[in-house]
Design a protein around this motif. Structure first.
Motif, PDB file in Angstrom:
ATOM      1  N   ALA A  15       0.828  -1.213   0.000  1.00  0.00           N
ATOM      2  CA  ALA A  15       0.000   0.000   0.000  1.00  0.00           C
ATOM      3  C   ALA A  15       0.861   1.262   0.000  1.00  0.00           C
ATOM      4  N   THR A  16       1.944   1.255   0.789  1.00  0.00           N
ATOM      5  CA  THR A  16       2.845   2.413   0.834  1.00  0.00           C
ATOM      6  C   THR A  16       3.533   2.605  -0.504  1.00  0.00           C
ATOM      7  N   GLY A  17       4.024   1.499  -1.099  1.00  0.00           N
ATOM      8  CA  GLY A  17       4.671   1.598  -2.392  1.00  0.00           C
ATOM      9  C   GLY A  17       3.725   2.086  -3.461  1.00  0.00           C
ATOM     10  N   PHE A  18       2.477   1.614  -3.418  1.00  0.00           N
ATOM     11  CA  PHE A  18       1.499   2.055  -4.416  1.00  0.00           C
ATOM     12  C   PHE A  18       1.206   3.555  -4.253  1.00  0.00           C
ATOM     13  N   ALA A  19       1.141   4.040  -3.003  1.00  0.00           N
ATOM     14  CA  ALA A  19       0.873   5.466  -2.762  1.00  0.00           C
ATOM     15  C   ALA A  19       1.998   6.331  -3.308  1.00  0.00           C
ATOM     16  N   PHE A  20       3.249   5.883  -3.110  1.00  0.00           N
ATOM     17  CA  PHE A  20       4.381   6.650  -3.632  1.00  0.00           C
ATOM     18  C   PHE A  20       4.373   6.635  -5.154  1.00  0.00           C
ATOM     19  N   ALA A  21       4.086   5.445  -5.707  1.00  0.00           N
ATOM     20  CA  ALA A  21       4.170   5.315  -7.159  1.00  0.00           C
ATOM     21  C   ALA A  21       3.115   6.142  -7.865  1.00  0.00           C
ATOM     22  N   THR A  22       1.956   6.281  -7.263  1.00  0.00           N
ATOM     23  CA  THR A  22       0.863   7.025  -7.910  1.00  0.00           C
ATOM     24  C   THR A  22       0.771   8.469  -7.448  1.00  0.00           C
ATOM     25  N   ALA A  23       1.710   8.940  -6.634  1.00  0.00           N
ATOM     26  CA  ALA A  23       1.668  10.329  -6.137  1.00  0.00           C
ATOM     27  C   ALA A  23       1.832  11.312  -7.291  1.00  0.00           C
ATOM     28  N   GLN A  41       6.339   8.065 -12.108  1.00  0.00           N
ATOM     29  CA  GLN A  41       6.362   8.685 -13.437  1.00  0.00           C
ATOM     30  C   GLN A  41       6.786  10.157 -13.356  1.00  0.00           C
ATOM     31  N   ALA A  42       6.297  10.862 -12.321  1.00  0.00           N
ATOM     32  CA  ALA A  42       6.679  12.283 -12.194  1.00  0.00           C
ATOM     33  C   ALA A  42       8.174  12.417 -11.954  1.00  0.00           C
ATOM     34  N   GLU A 102      11.969  21.546  -3.424  1.00  0.00           N
ATOM     35  CA  GLU A 102      12.204  21.226  -2.023  1.00  0.00           C
ATOM     36  C   GLU A 102      12.029  19.708  -1.890  1.00  0.00           C
ATOM     37  N   ALA A 103      13.079  19.045  -1.384  1.00  0.00           N
ATOM     38  CA  ALA A 103      13.077  17.584  -1.270  1.00  0.00           C
ATOM     39  C   ALA A 103      12.845  17.185   0.183  1.00  0.00           C
ATOM     40  N   HIS A 104      11.813  16.354   0.414  1.00  0.00           N
ATOM     41  CA  HIS A 104      11.458  15.924   1.763  1.00  0.00           C
ATOM     42  C   HIS A 104      11.789  14.449   1.928  1.00  0.00           C
ATOM     43  N   PRO A 105      12.664  14.064   2.856  1.00  0.00           N
ATOM     44  CA  PRO A 105      13.010  12.649   3.072  1.00  0.00           C
ATOM     45  C   PRO A 105      12.125  12.008   4.140  1.00  0.00           C
ATOM     46  N   ALA A 106      11.999  10.690   4.089  1.00  0.00           N
ATOM     47  CA  ALA A 106      11.287   9.930   5.112  1.00  0.00           C
ATOM     48  C   ALA A 106      11.914   8.549   5.204  1.00  0.00           C
ATOM     49  N   LEU A 107      12.178   8.065   6.437  1.00  0.00           N
ATOM     50  CA  LEU A 107      12.721   6.730   6.668  1.00  0.00           C
ATOM     51  C   LEU A 107      11.567   5.726   6.685  1.00  0.00           C
ATOM     52  N   LEU A 108      11.630   4.739   5.809  1.00  0.00           N
ATOM     53  CA  LEU A 108      10.598   3.699   5.769  1.00  0.00           C
ATOM     54  C   LEU A 108      10.954   2.573   6.730  1.00  0.00           C
ATOM     55  N   ASP A 109       9.939   1.783   7.081  1.00  0.00           N
ATOM     56  CA  ASP A 109      10.154   0.760   8.095  1.00  0.00           C
ATOM     57  C   ASP A 109      11.042  -0.387   7.614  1.00  0.00           C
ATOM     58  N   ASP A 110      11.274  -0.492   6.309  1.00  0.00           N
ATOM     59  CA  ASP A 110      12.133  -1.551   5.809  1.00  0.00           C
ATOM     60  C   ASP A 110      13.558  -1.075   5.574  1.00  0.00           C
ATOM     61  N   GLY A 111      13.873   0.188   6.048  1.00  0.00           N
ATOM     62  CA  GLY A 111      15.225   0.709   5.902  1.00  0.00           C
ATOM     63  C   GLY A 111      15.413   1.553   4.664  1.00  0.00           C
ATOM     64  N   ASP A 112      14.424   1.591   3.761  1.00  0.00           N
ATOM     65  CA  ASP A 112      14.526   2.458   2.591  1.00  0.00           C
ATOM     66  C   ASP A 112      14.311   3.919   2.997  1.00  0.00           C
ATOM     67  N   ILE A 113      14.771   4.794   2.127  1.00  0.00           N
ATOM     68  CA  ILE A 113      14.562   6.246   2.321  1.00  0.00           C
ATOM     69  C   ILE A 113      13.778   6.759   1.120  1.00  0.00           C
ATOM     70  N   ALA A 114      12.646   7.367   1.411  1.00  0.00           N
ATOM     71  CA  ALA A 114      11.810   7.929   0.347  1.00  0.00           C
ATOM     72  C   ALA A 114      12.033   9.439   0.259  1.00  0.00           C
ATOM     73  N   TRP A 115      12.138   9.913  -0.962  1.00  0.00           N
ATOM     74  CA  TRP A 115      12.246  11.366  -1.230  1.00  0.00           C
ATOM     75  C   TRP A 115      11.069  11.779  -2.099  1.00  0.00           C
ATOM     76  N   TRP A 116      10.346  12.772  -1.658  1.00  0.00           N
ATOM     77  CA  TRP A 116       9.303  13.347  -2.498  1.00  0.00           C
ATOM     78  C   TRP A 116       9.573  14.832  -2.655  1.00  0.00           C
ATOM     79  N   PHE A 117       9.246  15.315  -3.846  1.00  0.00           N
ATOM     80  CA  PHE A 117       9.709  16.646  -4.272  1.00  0.00           C
ATOM     81  C   PHE A 117       8.533  17.579  -4.523  1.00  0.00           C
ATOM     82  N   VAL A 118       8.723  18.837  -4.074  1.00  0.00           N
ATOM     83  CA  VAL A 118       7.720  19.883  -4.291  1.00  0.00           C
ATOM     84  C   VAL A 118       8.371  21.018  -5.085  1.00  0.00           C
ATOM     85  N   ASP A 119       7.754  21.370  -6.189  1.00  0.00           N
ATOM     86  CA  ASP A 119       8.255  22.476  -7.011  1.00  0.00           C
ATOM     87  C   ASP A 119       7.943  23.803  -6.289  1.00  0.00           C
TER      88      ASP A 119
END
Length: 561
Positions: A15-23, A41-42, A102-119
């Protein structure tokens, strides 16, 4: 493993991966080995080299790679495992191509780091513009304070050139209005001190300069071809000029000058926004320069008029000692309503009379001083009638009644001549306190002259009294500023006639200058820091011995009309 749009995400939470992928915003997920485990895709559109399995540092700008290393270093000491994402971390920011993110990081529970970007390009541009406007507003305020801190024209030109060179360009030249054949010029390079000079040039040879120097109304800024600029317009040691613009310095309806801004050849030319800002600065500089020039002109006029209104310095005339002193009511004033004059006899000779006048105009300050100037000039014109005091007073009274002034004045006239070692005086009062004579033995006598004041009644009456001064004796003419001066222990008691007489009794045998200095010192001690009226005093003394004099009996300090 869970599959999602944009790639495969090795995450235990589909569910988390799907949310990131479709953001709708770009999202990158980086595994603990630094490889991309998810690229939506973005993010693919934003980072063309980013794909699943690629190393992050080879697919993103350096600022993001550095930010990821900081997050890794901070997250290594934190807890791992569990469910959901970790606590929010500090964002990073930088440019991707022509845009800002602006790049926002988040530590995932499996040790991955997610970055999401805001223009945030528009927001950053707005912030930058706001910061620029704030800094420019602060600079304009500081510039106004610096420019208005002095009303000296040369200093204002120097401050204008230095501020412009430090904040607007690489160098600046301030050109003042043409005065005569010379044009004042102040040039300054950034980091250097302003240098001023005067040059004989034709402003018409520089495009836009002649129009800028015309004053009001101001004309637009004009670009100047650096190759066509004359040598005097480029500061010494500046080097190759890349761009040059002439901006007028608008004054208060009068020419204030022009400002020339220069940049090096390896720098960009002035933008429209910079030109507008330069004109805002020029408006403040022009106002300051205009005010300084107006002040200089007014000061010159005031100084010229002041010289005519200030009491003269008195010396010995035809064997008679004269001394005078004046103290205006205001601490910052130089002139007021009290005055005195001494005019030598037209033809120096034994028995020739010098004419003395001491007066007090109703009121104080500049208005009273204007009337004193008129009275002094009128009496100067009436000097041929000086032997007849009553006639002089009648003519003066008529002149004052026919003027627009509503003030009146009191006067005492004296004609003094040296004869047989003594001084013969003729004294006439016009509503003024009677003169006091200090005899050689310390006795103080009041001269019994009287009369009506001038400038108030149609008819004036006066009585002239003759008296003789022996060697060392003095006649003192004074205004009521002395006797009515309030001071003493409580600050409310008047100096009074009795105290004045006692002070003069102590001056027996003194020279005229010493008598005046003594009275002024006692009055100053009595008043202290209190308020007082104008005070004027003239001492006429018969010298104890004969002094050597120049041809005609006039000493070196003789006062002439």
């Amino acid at each position: 493993m869970a599959s999602s749009p944009g790639g495969s995400a090795p995450t235990n939470h589909p569910a988390t991966g799907f949310a990131f992928a479709t953001a709708p915003c770009p999202v990158l997920v980086v595994d603990p080995h630094g490889s991309l485990s998810l690229v939506n895709q973005a993010a693919t559109r934003l980072f063309p080299d980013a794909h699943i399995g690629a190393v992050l540092t080879s697919a993103v700008p350096l600022w993001l790679a550095a930010a990821h290393r900081r997050v890794e270093a901070g997250g290594a000491a934190g807890p791992s495992g569990g469910t959901g994402a970790g606590p929010p971390l500090d964002p990073a920011g930088g440019r991707v191509g022509a845009r800002s993110f602006e790049a926002h990081p988040a530590l995932l529970d499996d040790g991955d780091i997610a970055w999401w970007f805001v223009d945030d390009t528009e927001m950053r541009l707005a912030k930058d513009e706001l910061a620029l406007e704030r800094s420019r507003t602060a600079f304009l305020g500081q510039a106004s304070n610096a420019l208005l801190s002095s009303l000296n024209v040369d200093r204002c030109m120097s401050v204008t050139a230095q501020l412009a060179a430090e904040h607007l360009a690489d160098a600046a030249v301030v050109i003042g209005p043409v005065t005569g054949r010379a044009t004042p010029v102040v040039s300054c390079r950034r980091g250097h001190r302003p240098e001023g000079t005067r040059v004989n040039v034709d402003p018409a040879r520089v495009p836009g300069l002649a129009e800028a120097l015309q004053g009001f109304p101001p004309v637009p800024s004009r670009w100047v071809d650096p190759a066509a600029a004359p040598d005097w317009l480029v500061p010494e040691g500046f080097g190759t000029v890349g761009s040059m613009v002439v901006t007028p310095l608008p004054g208060h309806g009068v020419p204030a000058g022009a400002l020339v801004l220069l940049r090096y050849s390896d720098e960009a030319a002035f933008t429209d926004n910079e030109e507008v800002f330069a004109r805002l600065f020029a408006a403040r500089s022009g106002a300051a320069l205009s005010a300084a020039r107006l002040y200089a002109e007014q000061s010159s006029i005031t100084e010229t008029l002041m010289r005519e209104l200030l009491p003269p310095v008195l010396r010995q005339i035809d064997g008679v000692e004269f001394a005078g002193g004046y103290r205006p009511s205001g601490e910052g004033d130089r002139i007021g309503g009290d005055f005195y004059d001494v005019h030598a006899a037209p033809v120096p000779a034994e028995g020739a009379e010098s004419f003395v006048v001491l007066g007090d105009v109703c009121g104080k300050g500049l208005d009273a001083a204007v009337l004193t100037g008129k009275i002094r000039n009128t009496l100067h014109a009436l000097l041929p009638m000086a032997p007849d005091h009553q006639r002089m007073l009648r003519l003066l009274n008529g002149a004052l009644l026919n003027s627009h002034h509503t003030r009146f004045a009191t006067l005492v006239l004296a004609s003094a001549s040296r004869k047989d070692g003594k001084v013969v005086l003729r004294l006439t009062s016009a509503g003024h306190p009677p003169p006091l004579v200090v005899r050689a033995d310390g006795q103080v006598e009041e001269v019994e002259t009287r009369g009506t004041l001038v400038g108030a009644l149609v008819e004036v009456e006066s009585v002239t009294v003759r008296t003789v001064l022996g060697p060392g004796e003095t006649c003192v003419l004074f205004t009521d500023g002395f006797t009515e001066a309030r001071g003493g222990p409580l600050g409310r008691e008047q100096f009074g006639d009795a105290r004045l007489r006692r002070a003069l009794a102590e001056c027996a045998g003194m020279a005229a200058a010493a008598v005046v200095e003594r009275l002024q010192m006692l009055a100053a001690q009595w008043i202290g820091t209190g308020r007082h009226d104008d005070m004027a005093v003239v001492a006429i003394t018969a010298p104890r011995t004969n002094h050597l004099s120049a041809v005609g009996g006039h000493g070196p300090g003789r006062y002439t009309a």
